[in-house]
Design a protein around this motif. Structure first.
Motif, PDB file in Angstrom:
ATOM      1  N   LYS A 137     -10.169   7.052  23.916  1.00 39.10           N
ATOM      2  CA  LYS A 137      -9.561   6.840  22.611  1.00 39.10           C
ATOM      3  C   LYS A 137      -8.140   7.408  22.575  1.00 39.10           C
ATOM      4  O   LYS A 137      -7.892   8.501  23.079  1.00 39.10           O
ATOM      5  CB  LYS A 137     -10.392   7.516  21.531  1.00 39.10           C
ATOM      6  CG  LYS A 137     -11.821   6.980  21.449  1.00 39.10           C
ATOM      7  CD  LYS A 137     -12.641   7.763  20.428  1.00 39.10           C
ATOM      8  CE  LYS A 137     -14.084   7.273  20.383  1.00 39.10           C
ATOM      9  NZ  LYS A 137     -14.898   8.054  19.423  1.00 39.10           N
ATOM     10  N   SER A 148      -8.857  11.225  24.014  1.00 37.26           N
ATOM     11  CA  SER A 148     -10.147  11.821  24.390  1.00 37.26           C
ATOM     12  C   SER A 148     -11.021  10.767  25.076  1.00 37.26           C
ATOM     13  O   SER A 148     -10.933   9.570  24.773  1.00 37.26           O
ATOM     14  CB  SER A 148     -10.890  12.370  23.165  1.00 37.26           C
ATOM     15  OG  SER A 148     -11.263  11.319  22.308  1.00 37.26           O
ATOM     16  N   LEU A 149     -11.832  11.237  26.000  1.00 38.38           N
ATOM     17  CA  LEU A 149     -12.825  10.396  26.675  1.00 38.38           C
ATOM     18  C   LEU A 149     -14.187  11.004  26.407  1.00 38.38           C
ATOM     19  O   LEU A 149     -14.457  12.145  26.778  1.00 38.38           O
ATOM     20  CB  LEU A 149     -12.561  10.334  28.184  1.00 38.38           C
ATOM     21  CG  LEU A 149     -13.614   9.607  29.018  1.00 38.38           C
ATOM     22  CD1 LEU A 149     -13.630   8.118  28.681  1.00 38.38           C
ATOM     23  CD2 LEU A 149     -13.351   9.825  30.512  1.00 38.38           C
ATOM     24  N   ASP A 150     -15.062  10.250  25.735  1.00 38.76           N
ATOM     25  CA  ASP A 150     -16.406  10.731  25.430  1.00 38.76           C
ATOM     26  C   ASP A 150     -17.274  10.647  26.695  1.00 38.76           C
ATOM     27  O   ASP A 150     -17.320   9.610  27.372  1.00 38.76           O
ATOM     28  CB  ASP A 150     -17.035   9.902  24.315  1.00 38.76           C
ATOM     29  CG  ASP A 150     -16.320  10.067  22.983  1.00 38.76           C
ATOM     30  OD1 ASP A 150     -15.753  11.153  22.775  1.00 38.76           O
ATOM     31  OD2 ASP A 150     -16.309   9.108  22.189  1.00 38.76           O
ATOM     32  N   TYR A 194     -22.939  16.238  24.762  1.00 38.78           N
ATOM     33  CA  TYR A 194     -21.803  15.336  24.573  1.00 38.78           C
ATOM     34  C   TYR A 194     -20.515  16.138  24.713  1.00 38.78           C
ATOM     35  O   TYR A 194     -20.291  17.106  23.990  1.00 38.78           O
ATOM     36  CB  TYR A 194     -21.879  14.660  23.203  1.00 38.78           C
ATOM     37  CG  TYR A 194     -23.178  13.912  22.995  1.00 38.78           C
ATOM     38  CD1 TYR A 194     -23.362  12.644  23.537  1.00 38.78           C
ATOM     39  CD2 TYR A 194     -24.225  14.501  22.279  1.00 38.78           C
ATOM     40  CE1 TYR A 194     -24.563  11.969  23.369  1.00 38.78           C
ATOM     41  CE2 TYR A 194     -25.421  13.826  22.106  1.00 38.78           C
ATOM     42  CZ  TYR A 194     -25.586  12.570  22.657  1.00 38.78           C
ATOM     43  OH  TYR A 194     -26.774  11.899  22.500  1.00 38.78           O
ATOM     44  N   LYS A 196     -16.054  16.053  25.896  1.00 44.49           N
ATOM     45  CA  LYS A 196     -14.823  15.257  25.884  1.00 44.49           C
ATOM     46  C   LYS A 196     -13.925  15.695  27.032  1.00 44.49           C
ATOM     47  O   LYS A 196     -13.885  16.872  27.393  1.00 44.49           O
ATOM     48  CB  LYS A 196     -14.073  15.424  24.561  1.00 44.49           C
ATOM     49  CG  LYS A 196     -14.801  14.841  23.366  1.00 44.49           C
ATOM     50  CD  LYS A 196     -13.976  14.978  22.103  1.00 44.49           C
ATOM     51  CE  LYS A 196     -14.724  14.429  20.890  1.00 44.49           C
ATOM     52  NZ  LYS A 196     -14.935  12.976  21.000  1.00 44.49           N
ATOM     53  N   GLU A 199      -8.198  15.320  26.887  1.00 46.51           N
ATOM     54  CA  GLU A 199      -7.730  15.487  25.505  1.00 46.51           C
ATOM     55  C   GLU A 199      -6.236  15.792  25.442  1.00 46.51           C
ATOM     56  O   GLU A 199      -5.640  15.755  24.347  1.00 46.51           O
ATOM     57  CB  GLU A 199      -8.510  16.608  24.822  1.00 46.51           C
ATOM     58  CG  GLU A 199      -9.992  16.273  24.637  1.00 46.51           C
ATOM     59  CD  GLU A 199     -10.731  17.340  23.870  1.00 46.51           C
ATOM     60  OE1 GLU A 199     -10.823  17.223  22.623  1.00 46.51           O
ATOM     61  OE2 GLU A 199     -11.217  18.300  24.532  1.00 46.51           O
TER      62      GLU A 199
END
Length: 224
Positions: A137, A148-150, A194, A196, A199
């Motif tokens: 995102k 960020s990448l989940d 979960y 991230k 960032e």
């Protein structure tokens, strides 16, 4: 024959010397001196007894002494041969037993190299953990773009583990754009978390990240 006392020549069948009167017991000795089966058997099983009997009767009754001597000799040789055979059998048995034990140990205990070898990242991913990537995102807050990448990390191991995971972003040609690390601390068996990554991406690399592919570069696993 000759008289043992006076030396005169006399008849072989005479029982006494006609010259000096000395009596002979040759016939008696010949009757008494016979090979003894029981001397031979006794000497065979107990050679030391056979040797003693041989020494006792050698001068008096040579045939019996010979029986005892033969029995002792055969018994002694037999015992030596049996002892050699037993030693050979023992060595063969011990060697076979040792070989079987060594084979069992080798088949049941992993090699030292396997015990101390660190598992590869692919092995850890296959056996212990799932790492799933969500959407990368990019959000502009009016001043700069936030990224960020989940990532979802699930512990597949049957005990509590911690994972240090290095993620890399690569372009369409497979060239690395950047790397980041995430930390999944003390996940219980079957538990997921979960997280991230990426960032804080350099604004100049945003266009590259839009089309990047994300994958696990390295994992370090620690058990509890």
């Amino acid at each position: 024959m000759h008289c043992k006392n006076c030396g005169k020549n006399i008849d072989d069948s005479a029982t006494y010397c006609i010259n000096c009167g000395t009596r002979f017991d040759n016939n008696i000795n010949e009757t008494d001196d016979r090979s003894s089966f029981w001397f031979a058997i006794l000497s065979f099983f107990i050679p030391i007894v056979g040797l003693i009997l041989f020494l006792i009767y050698e001068g008096k009754k040579p045939k019996r002494a010979k029986s005892a001597g033969k029995g002792a000799l055969i018994g002694f040789i037999t015992k030596i041969v049996l002892s050699i055979i037993l030693v050979i059998l023992y060595v063969v048995f011990a060697a076979t037993l040792f070989t079987n034990i060594s084979t069992d140990i080798e088949s049941n205990i992993p090699a030292i190299s396997d015990v101390f070898r660190e598992e590869t990242t692919d092995e850890i991913l296959e056996k212990y953990v799932d790492v799933s990537f969500g959407e990368f995102k990019i959000t502009n807050n009016g001043y700069f773009s936030e990224t960020s990448l989940d990532i979802t990390v699930k512990n597949k191991a049957e005990k509590q583990c911690t994972y240090y995971i290095t993620i890399e972003a690569v372009d369409a040609n497979g060239a690395r754009i950047e790397t980041d690390m995430i930390y999944a601390d003390r996940l219980d068996a079957g538990q997921e978390i979960y997280l991230k990554a990426f960032e804080y991406v350099d604004q100049e690399k945003l266009n590259q990240f839009k089309n990047a592919t994300f994958r696990v570069l390295e994992i370090n696993k620690y058990d509890y």
